[in-house]
Design an enzyme around this catalytic site. Structure first.
Site, PDB file in Angstrom:
ATOM      1  N   GLY A 131      40.874  49.049  44.878  1.00  0.00           N
ATOM      2  CA  GLY A 131      39.581  49.643  44.532  1.00  0.00           C
ATOM      3  C   GLY A 131      38.554  49.336  45.603  1.00  0.00           C
TER       4      GLY A 131
ATOM      5  N   ARG B 151      45.725  52.534  46.180  1.00  0.00           N
ATOM      6  CA  ARG B 151      46.625  51.557  45.560  1.00  0.00           C
ATOM      7  C   ARG B 151      48.027  51.981  45.972  1.00  0.00           C
ATOM      8  NH1 ARG B 151      43.216  48.630  42.516  1.00  0.00           N
ATOM      9  NH2 ARG B 151      41.479  49.712  41.519  1.00  0.00           N
TER      10      ARG B 151
ATOM     11  N   ASP C 299      37.148  38.267  40.969  1.00  0.00           N
ATOM     12  CA  ASP C 299      38.152  37.570  40.169  1.00  0.00           C
ATOM     13  C   ASP C 299      39.226  36.914  41.046  1.00  0.00           C
ATOM     14  OD1 ASP C 299      39.235  39.907  41.147  1.00  0.00           O
ATOM     15  OD2 ASP C 299      40.273  40.450  39.311  1.00  0.00           O
TER      16      ASP C 299
ATOM     17  N   ARG D   7      38.303  44.786  35.069  1.00  0.00           N
ATOM     18  CA  ARG D   7      39.710  44.730  34.618  1.00  0.00           C
ATOM     19  C   ARG D   7      39.884  43.589  33.613  1.00  0.00           C
ATOM     20  NH1 ARG D   7      43.760  47.553  37.432  1.00  0.00           N
ATOM     21  NH2 ARG D   7      42.597  47.429  39.361  1.00  0.00           N
TER      22      ARG D   7
HETATM   23  O1  F6P Z   1      39.442  46.155  40.737  1.00  0.00           O
HETATM   24  C1  F6P Z   1      38.314  46.943  40.861  1.00  0.00           C
HETATM   25  C2  F6P Z   1      38.233  47.917  39.715  1.00  0.00           C
HETATM   26  O2  F6P Z   1      37.028  48.662  39.852  1.00  0.00           O
HETATM   27  C3  F6P Z   1      38.305  47.310  38.311  1.00  0.00           C
HETATM   28  O3  F6P Z   1      37.092  46.746  37.903  1.00  0.00           O
HETATM   29  C4  F6P Z   1      38.727  48.508  37.497  1.00  0.00           C
HETATM   30  O4  F6P Z   1      39.400  48.129  36.332  1.00  0.00           O
HETATM   31  C5  F6P Z   1      39.659  49.222  38.432  1.00  0.00           C
HETATM   32  O5  F6P Z   1      39.310  48.824  39.747  1.00  0.00           O
HETATM   33  C6  F6P Z   1      39.628  50.717  38.328  1.00  0.00           C
HETATM   34  O6  F6P Z   1      40.529  51.216  39.234  1.00  0.00           O
HETATM   35  P1  F6P Z   1      40.699  52.752  39.564  1.00  0.00           P
HETATM   36  O7  F6P Z   1      39.488  53.203  40.305  1.00  0.00           O
HETATM   37  O8  F6P Z   1      41.917  52.832  40.389  1.00  0.00           O
HETATM   38  O9  F6P Z   1      40.820  53.425  38.241  1.00  0.00           O
END
Ligand code: F6P
Length: 334
Positions: free
Chosen positions: A23, A84, A142, A184
């Site tokens: 992210g 990712r 985190d 998260r």
């Molecule tokens: O890890 C960063 C984050 O923004 C989390 O807070 C959240 O749960 C997740 O990424 C969301 O990811 P994506 O944008 O891939 O849905």
């Protein structure tokens, strides 16, 4: 802002690469700039990898110059793009990644991302010998071993800006709002946002709460005339539709909370001054650590100092949420 380490260059490096992964977070651009400009000052060639490990596996790499990172320090997101990459769980893909890096003459890789991305970086070095340095880039804050992460401060302020606005309408209409923030399975962002917003309640995955008790508390302060409206900050957690479930439960106890899910707005926007300085320093120091002979580390912050943390520790330990912090948060709203 931070005490920086004094490092002596002991290792010859001529070519490095940098990528952003997972992210995105505000300040990633400043971190890339810190890496690029510092490396160039030592005569090191820098290659930028697009779309994180996904782009690496697709050989999507370009040489970066000083001009490539001009005019980006103030921009959110990451100009290298991010992704990712579930494929990177596969050791065969990590071997392929190392081969691609070798084919470009890259001796070391700087990875800016969250704990998943930094775990991938650690495994890459462990299995293939590519030198890696990690930088903590996530709004979640985190990551074990560092008190701060690139993007956390900006995300917290973005959430606060939204909550301050929500509070105005909550107050006018005497309503309670459940405001869901990201993070998260970590309640770090939610706790800090909750404290700064003066939230009446903060719900985080680290500490289970009894919703009936929450409802009772809110109803009691409403009756007492001290809480006709209120903000309940909810950490999104790992459970789908958690905030709706909490709202339903509160409804069963006589409350009618509104829901506001802040979502990806927290990931965007211009990085705060704090995040720009943090990211610039960590990016620059990452190169210094590399030249001083370090690798397989993350460069983070501890007690006001920029420090190195073995990447292995990120896998072995989890960053805990200080229960005292949550206690303070809850005491302050009373
Ligand atoms: O890890 C960063 C984050 O923004 C989390 O807070 C959240 O749960 C997740 O990424 C969301 O990811 P994506 O944008 O891939 O849905």
């Amino acid at each position: 802002m931070y005490n920086l380490p004094t490092l002596e260059a002991t290792r010859e490096i001529t070519s490095i690469a940098v990528l952003t992964s997972g992210g995105d977070s505000p300040g990633m651009n400043a971190a890339i700039r810190g890496v690029v400009r510092t490396a160039l000052s030592y005569g090191i060639t820098v290659q930028g990898i697009h779309r994180g490990f996904t782009g690496l596996l697709q050989n999507d790499i370009e040489v970066l110059s000083s001009a490539s990172v001009s005019n980006i320090v103030q921009r959110g997101g990451t100009f290298l793009k991010s992704a990712r990459c579930p494929e990177f769980h596969d050791p065969a893909c990590r071997k392929q990644a190392a081969e691609i890096l070798h084919s470009h003459g890259v001796e070391a890789l700087i990875v800016i991302g969250g704990d998943g991305s930094l775990t991938g970086a650690h495994l890459l070095e462990e299995e293939t010998g590519v030198l890696v340095i990690g930088l903590p880039g996530t709004i979640d804050n985190d990551i074990f071993g560092t008190e701060d992460t690139i993007g956390f401060d900006t995300a917290m302020n973005t959430a606060l800006d939204a909550i301050d606005r929500i509070r105005d309408t909550a107050d006018s209409h005497e309503r309670h709002f459940l405001v869901e923030v990201m993070g998260r399975n970590s309640g770090f962002l939610a706790t800090h946002v909750g404290i700064a917003a003066g939230a009446e309640m903060i719900l985080v995955p680290e500490y289970a709460v009894n919703i009936a008790e929450v409802a009772l508390q809110l109803a009691t302060s409403r009756k007492a005339g001290t809480g006709s409206s209120g903000i309940i900050v909810v950490a999104e957690g790992n459970e789908p539709d958690l905030t709706s479930k909490i709202a339903n439960e509160l409804q069963q106890h006589g409350l009618s909370p509104h829901i506001s899910i802040l979502g990806h707005i927290q990931r965007g926007g211009r990085p705060s001054g704090h995040d720009r300085v943090l990211a610039s320093c960590l990016g620059a120091v990452a190169v210094e650590y590399l030249l001083a002979g370090y690798s397989d580390i993350m460069v983070g912050v501890n007690k006001g100092e920029v420090v190195d943390i073995p990447l292995d520790d990120l896998i072995r330990y989890r960053k805990g949420l200080d229960p005292e912090l949550l206690k303070i948060a809850l005491q302050l709203h009373k």
